[in-house]
Design a protein around this motif. Structure first.
Motif, PDB file in Angstrom:
ATOM      1  N   ASP B 259       3.817  -4.586 -12.653  1.00  0.00           N
ATOM      2  CA  ASP B 259       5.221  -3.991 -11.673  1.00  0.00           C
ATOM      3  C   ASP B 259       4.278  -4.825 -10.517  1.00  0.00           C
ATOM      4  O   ASP B 259       2.880  -5.248 -10.177  1.00  0.00           O
ATOM      5  CB  ASP B 259       4.874  -2.417 -10.592  1.00  0.00           C
ATOM      6  N   ASP B 260       5.146  -5.205  -9.297  1.00  0.00           N
ATOM      7  CA  ASP B 260       4.420  -5.677  -8.279  1.00  0.00           C
ATOM      8  C   ASP B 260       4.798  -5.119  -6.621  1.00  0.00           C
ATOM      9  O   ASP B 260       6.182  -4.951  -6.989  1.00  0.00           O
ATOM     10  CB  ASP B 260       4.423  -7.539  -8.422  1.00  0.00           C
ATOM     11  N   TYR B 261       4.483  -5.320  -6.058  1.00  0.00           N
ATOM     12  CA  TYR B 261       5.562  -5.319  -4.360  1.00  0.00           C
ATOM     13  C   TYR B 261       5.131  -6.711  -3.637  1.00  0.00           C
ATOM     14  O   TYR B 261       4.059  -7.598  -4.334  1.00  0.00           O
ATOM     15  CB  TYR B 261       4.112  -3.982  -3.905  1.00  0.00           C
ATOM     16  N   VAL B 262       6.928  -7.310  -4.109  1.00  0.00           N
ATOM     17  CA  VAL B 262       7.110  -8.084  -3.148  1.00  0.00           C
ATOM     18  C   VAL B 262       7.266  -8.104  -1.261  1.00  0.00           C
ATOM     19  O   VAL B 262       7.933  -7.343  -1.153  1.00  0.00           O
ATOM     20  CB  VAL B 262       8.155  -8.458  -4.029  1.00  0.00           C
ATOM     21  N   PHE B 263       6.711  -8.493  -0.729  1.00  0.00           N
ATOM     22  CA  PHE B 263       6.454  -8.976   0.869  1.00  0.00           C
ATOM     23  C   PHE B 263       7.270  -9.822   1.120  1.00  0.00           C
ATOM     24  O   PHE B 263       6.440 -11.183   0.535  1.00  0.00           O
ATOM     25  CB  PHE B 263       4.642  -8.633   1.379  1.00  0.00           C
ATOM     26  N   LYS B 264       8.402  -9.972   1.737  1.00  0.00           N
ATOM     27  CA  LYS B 264       8.697 -10.966   2.040  1.00  0.00           C
ATOM     28  C   LYS B 264       8.839 -10.504   4.219  1.00  0.00           C
ATOM     29  O   LYS B 264       9.006  -9.766   4.278  1.00  0.00           O
ATOM     30  CB  LYS B 264      10.659 -10.872   2.152  1.00  0.00           C
ATOM     31  N   ILE B 265       9.268 -12.062   4.664  1.00  0.00           N
ATOM     32  CA  ILE B 265       9.386 -12.345   5.938  1.00  0.00           C
ATOM     33  C   ILE B 265      10.714 -13.160   6.147  1.00  0.00           C
ATOM     34  O   ILE B 265      10.549 -13.999   5.452  1.00  0.00           O
ATOM     35  CB  ILE B 265       7.855 -12.686   6.829  1.00  0.00           C
ATOM     36  N   PHE B 273       4.605 -18.236   3.000  1.00  0.00           N
ATOM     37  CA  PHE B 273       5.383 -18.359   4.446  1.00  0.00           C
ATOM     38  C   PHE B 273       5.035 -17.961   5.561  1.00  0.00           C
ATOM     39  O   PHE B 273       5.416 -18.664   6.292  1.00  0.00           O
ATOM     40  CB  PHE B 273       7.025 -18.888   3.974  1.00  0.00           C
ATOM     41  N   GLY B 274       4.545 -16.876   5.566  1.00  0.00           N
ATOM     42  CA  GLY B 274       3.640 -16.335   6.450  1.00  0.00           C
ATOM     43  C   GLY B 274       2.968 -16.764   8.072  1.00  0.00           C
ATOM     44  O   GLY B 274       1.490 -17.538   6.918  1.00  0.00           O
ATOM     45  N   SER B 275       2.728 -17.198   8.643  1.00  0.00           N
ATOM     46  CA  SER B 275       1.640 -17.791   9.249  1.00  0.00           C
ATOM     47  C   SER B 275       0.928 -16.378   9.244  1.00  0.00           C
ATOM     48  O   SER B 275       0.782 -15.747   8.733  1.00  0.00           O
ATOM     49  CB  SER B 275       1.831 -17.811  10.726  1.00  0.00           C
ATOM     50  N   GLN B 276      -1.356 -17.137  10.043  1.00  0.00           N
ATOM     51  CA  GLN B 276      -2.027 -16.266   9.659  1.00  0.00           C
ATOM     52  C   GLN B 276      -1.684 -15.060   9.948  1.00  0.00           C
ATOM     53  O   GLN B 276      -1.943 -13.369  10.053  1.00  0.00           O
ATOM     54  CB  GLN B 276      -3.722 -17.039  10.170  1.00  0.00           C
ATOM     55  N   PHE B 282       0.969  -7.115   9.054  1.00  0.00           N
ATOM     56  CA  PHE B 282       1.757  -7.147   8.039  1.00  0.00           C
ATOM     57  C   PHE B 282       0.697  -6.059   6.901  1.00  0.00           C
ATOM     58  O   PHE B 282       1.086  -5.187   6.889  1.00  0.00           O
ATOM     59  CB  PHE B 282       2.153  -8.171   6.963  1.00  0.00           C
ATOM     60  N   VAL B 283      -0.774  -7.074   7.106  1.00  0.00           N
ATOM     61  CA  VAL B 283      -1.936  -6.113   6.570  1.00  0.00           C
ATOM     62  C   VAL B 283      -1.559  -5.131   7.804  1.00  0.00           C
ATOM     63  O   VAL B 283      -1.945  -3.710   7.019  1.00  0.00           O
ATOM     64  CB  VAL B 283      -2.881  -6.597   6.558  1.00  0.00           C
ATOM     65  N   ILE B 284      -1.585  -5.160   8.807  1.00  0.00           N
ATOM     66  CA  ILE B 284      -2.449  -3.767   9.680  1.00  0.00           C
ATOM     67  C   ILE B 284      -0.833  -2.952   9.625  1.00  0.00           C
ATOM     68  O   ILE B 284      -0.982  -1.564   9.604  1.00  0.00           O
ATOM     69  CB  ILE B 284      -2.298  -4.609  11.303  1.00  0.00           C
ATOM     70  N   ALA B 285       0.096  -3.449   9.146  1.00  0.00           N
ATOM     71  CA  ALA B 285       1.199  -2.155   9.137  1.00  0.00           C
ATOM     72  C   ALA B 285       0.944  -2.238   7.669  1.00  0.00           C
ATOM     73  O   ALA B 285       1.237  -0.299   8.384  1.00  0.00           O
ATOM     74  CB  ALA B 285       2.848  -2.967   9.478  1.00  0.00           C
ATOM     75  N   LEU B 286       0.898  -2.282   6.937  1.00  0.00           N
ATOM     76  CA  LEU B 286       0.681  -2.191   5.759  1.00  0.00           C
ATOM     77  C   LEU B 286      -0.292  -0.480   5.764  1.00  0.00           C
ATOM     78  O   LEU B 286      -0.491   0.711   5.831  1.00  0.00           O
ATOM     79  CB  LEU B 286       0.125  -2.663   5.215  1.00  0.00           C
ATOM     80  N   LYS B 287      -1.231  -0.781   6.582  1.00  0.00           N
ATOM     81  CA  LYS B 287      -2.240   0.277   7.106  1.00  0.00           C
ATOM     82  C   LYS B 287      -2.145   1.160   7.778  1.00  0.00           C
ATOM     83  O   LYS B 287      -2.617   2.285   7.385  1.00  0.00           O
ATOM     84  CB  LYS B 287      -4.103  -1.126   7.082  1.00  0.00           C
TER      85      LYS B 287
END
Lengths: 204, 368
Positions: B259-265, B273-276, B282-287
């Motif tokens: 399984d995987d979790y796909v992150f898209k923008i 394709f995401g900038s730093q 994205f990571v902060i929103a996940l946390k």
């Protein structure tokens, strides 16, 4: 560790091969033996040599035995229509100690575990099938008394498949709440399983 | 939940340290290598009984010493607890709650929850699926203890099946009766785990999206999808038909372990394709979504640790995050920053009640 004598070192090395015994315990045992009189060590080594050279395995059920056929398999008082399949000798002894079982046994010598490289060919499964074939009108039930682990369940499943063509009942020991156990302390899986396989009260 | 104080002995670069945290917001400032992150790590130990950065416990003992000890006093609602975590070299780690040692240390985990955000977190996005599965597995396990049990059983069954595949391939003689019970375990537990993961993601996504929108002011559209082979209605038969392939590869090719979790923008993979800055948001929103989920589950606020996160975020995102802090969305917070003037400016603008601590080579000083 440095030993003052090669004799002590050899003895320590041999004894520390045993499970649960490290070098320090082995050394304590060696020193204990040296303190005792010679006879006691000779009795010990004689008992060990006899154990290893004279021990026999029952050719019917693979129980440890002094004769070709063990005293359970040769007993007329036991019920030869039931075979209880167990993993090893301690499990057989545990069931014997319940004094609730009067049939015969079959010791597999392990359970199936591919990680450890143990497959059906490493166990006494063929001899169980052969035993049932030879006495097919005598045996009418096989009880699988295997550990309640993934390996135990897998082995039970495999045996059930191999036994399905015989005209006999295959059962497995019940899993559930230990006697004297309080429900609130039982783990959820055991409690869940004992609800699923609940038994009806017999009236009268 | 509030950490009232902490005391350290021989932990990383701290010989001895005692510090009280009466305030909600606590900032640790100081030069690189002074020990800011080590102090966060000590808090991490009290919560999760291990380091966030180095899994080898005895490497967290101060050089040339043979033990470390961390003690802290927590307050949850009105109740007080003392937690102590200590390690003597060549002995087992001991965790005590109110002076009573745990028999199983794992029982402590989850009692004093914490969420740590640090610069390495973007590995969740850039790394392999394993890291993403672990991120979600850890959260789901906290909510549902049965999930962890199922997952451990599944992994054990998978290991057994893979060993069996290897033996089948070597002997060229597969025994269907032997593999069938493992197939059944993997399918039964796989469906349970899949269901839990799907349910969890459904609950998680709206919370996550809200946080991302807030951090980025709705400039970008993001999505988070849970992907699994198990959504196929004919998965069970595909799994069984895959045996020849599995045997050739010596491992199980289909199942929830893939399984995987796909992150898209904006419909493009965030990984590529995401900038730093976008990845960081994205990571902060996940946390933060993880934080909210734990908060709901526990019915109190976990600790929030922000390690060195201002460096990678632009001013707008920092301002947004600080606004959330100012609105008291979080409970107690611990922040590290190498630049004291920046932190001071950010928090002074919030007019929040905060303590600023200067850390210099293993010593701490509160700045008035």
């Amino acid at each position: 560790m440095q030993y003052p004598s090669k004799l002590i070192e050899d003895a320590v090395n041999e004894i520390s091969q045993l499970p649960g015994i490290g070098k320090k315990t082995a050394l304590r045992l060696v020193i204990h033996l040296l303190k005792q009189d010679k006879e006691s060590t000779l009795h010990l080594s004689e008992a060990l040599v006899n154990l290893r050279t004279q021990v026999k395995y029952c050719k019917v059920c693979h129980n440890i035995s002094d004769e070709e056929v063990c005293n359970i398999c040769s007993s007329h008082r036991r019920d030869h229509t039931v075979i209880c399949v167990v993993e090893n000798l301690p499990d057989l002894m545990a069931i014997e100690n319940t004094a609730q079982y009067n049939g015969t046994y079959h010791i597999l010598g392990g359970i199936i575990s591919p990680i450890e490289g143990i497959g059906p060919d490493d166990l006494k499964i063929d001899s169980l099938i052969q035993r049932i074939k030879n006495r097919s009108n005598e045996v009418n039930e096989v009880i699988l008394a295997l550990s309640s682990t993934m390996e135990g369940d897998t082995t039970a499943f495999y045996l059930t498949k191999k036994l399905k063509d015989f005209d006999l009942k295959v059962s497995t020991i019940a899993r559930g709440i230990p006697v004297g156990g309080e429900l609130e302390y039982a783990d959820e899986i055991t409690l869940g399983r004992s609800i699923l396989s609940r038994t009806a009260y017999l009236h009268g | 939940m509030h950490l009232e104080n902490i005391s350290l002995n021989c932990f990383k670069n701290y010989s001895t340290l005692e510090v009280a945290f009466p305030k909600e917001i606590n900032c640790f400032v100081g030069a690189n290598g002074s020990g800011k992150t080590n102090l966060l790590d000590a808090i991490h130990y009290l919560s999760l009984t291990k380091s966030a950065f180095n899994i080898v416990d005895n490497q967290n003992i101060q050089h040339d010493k043979d033990y470390f000890s961390i003690r802290g006093n927590f307050r949850v609602n009105t109740k007080k607890y003392q937690v102590q975590c200590s390690l003597q070299l060549r002995q087992k780690k001991v965790v005590k709650l109110n002076q009573k040692p745990y028999e199983k240390i794992s029982e402590h985990i989850g009692k004093f929850p914490l969420v740590l955000i640090n610069p390495h977190d973007t590995d969740i996005i850039r790394g392999g699926g394993e890291g993403r599965r672990r991120f979600f597995d850890v959260i789901i396990s906290q909510i549902d203890p049965a999930y962890l049990g199922n997952l451990m059983q599944y992994n054990h069954g998978l290991k057994q099946r893979n060993s069996l595949l290897k033996q089948f391939a070597e002997s060229g003689n597969p025994d269907m009766d032997l593999i069938a019970p493992y197939d059944q375990i993997i399918l039964d537990l796989g469906h349970k785990i899949h269901l839990e993961r799907s349910r969890f993601v459904t609950k998680f996504v709206p919370i996550f999206e809200q946080h991302y929108k807030n951090l980025s002011e709705q400039k970008e559209h993001t999505s988070l999808h849970y992907t699994s082979e198990l959504v196929q209605p004919d998965f069970d038969s595909r799994f069984r038909h895959n045996l020849q392939r599995d045997m050739a590869l010596h491992r199980t090719g289909l199942g929830i372990h893939k399984d995987d979790y796909v992150f898209k923008i904006e419909d493009y993979p965030l990984k590529k394709f995401g900038s730093q800055g976008q990845q960081k948001s994205f990571v902060i929103a996940l946390k933060l979504a993880q934080y909210d989920i734990i908060k709901d589950q526990k019915a109190f606020k976990p600790l929030l640790l922000l390690d060195d996160i201002f460096d990678k975020l632009d001013d707008f995102r920092i301002k947004k995050l600080m606004q959330m802090l100012g609105e008291h969305k979080f409970g107690q917070i611990f922040v590290t920053d190498a630049r004291p003037e920046r932190t001071r400016a950010i928090f002074e603008s919030l007019k929040s009640d905060m303590d600023l601590f200067l850390i210099e080579s293993g010593n701490i000083k509160r700045i008035e």
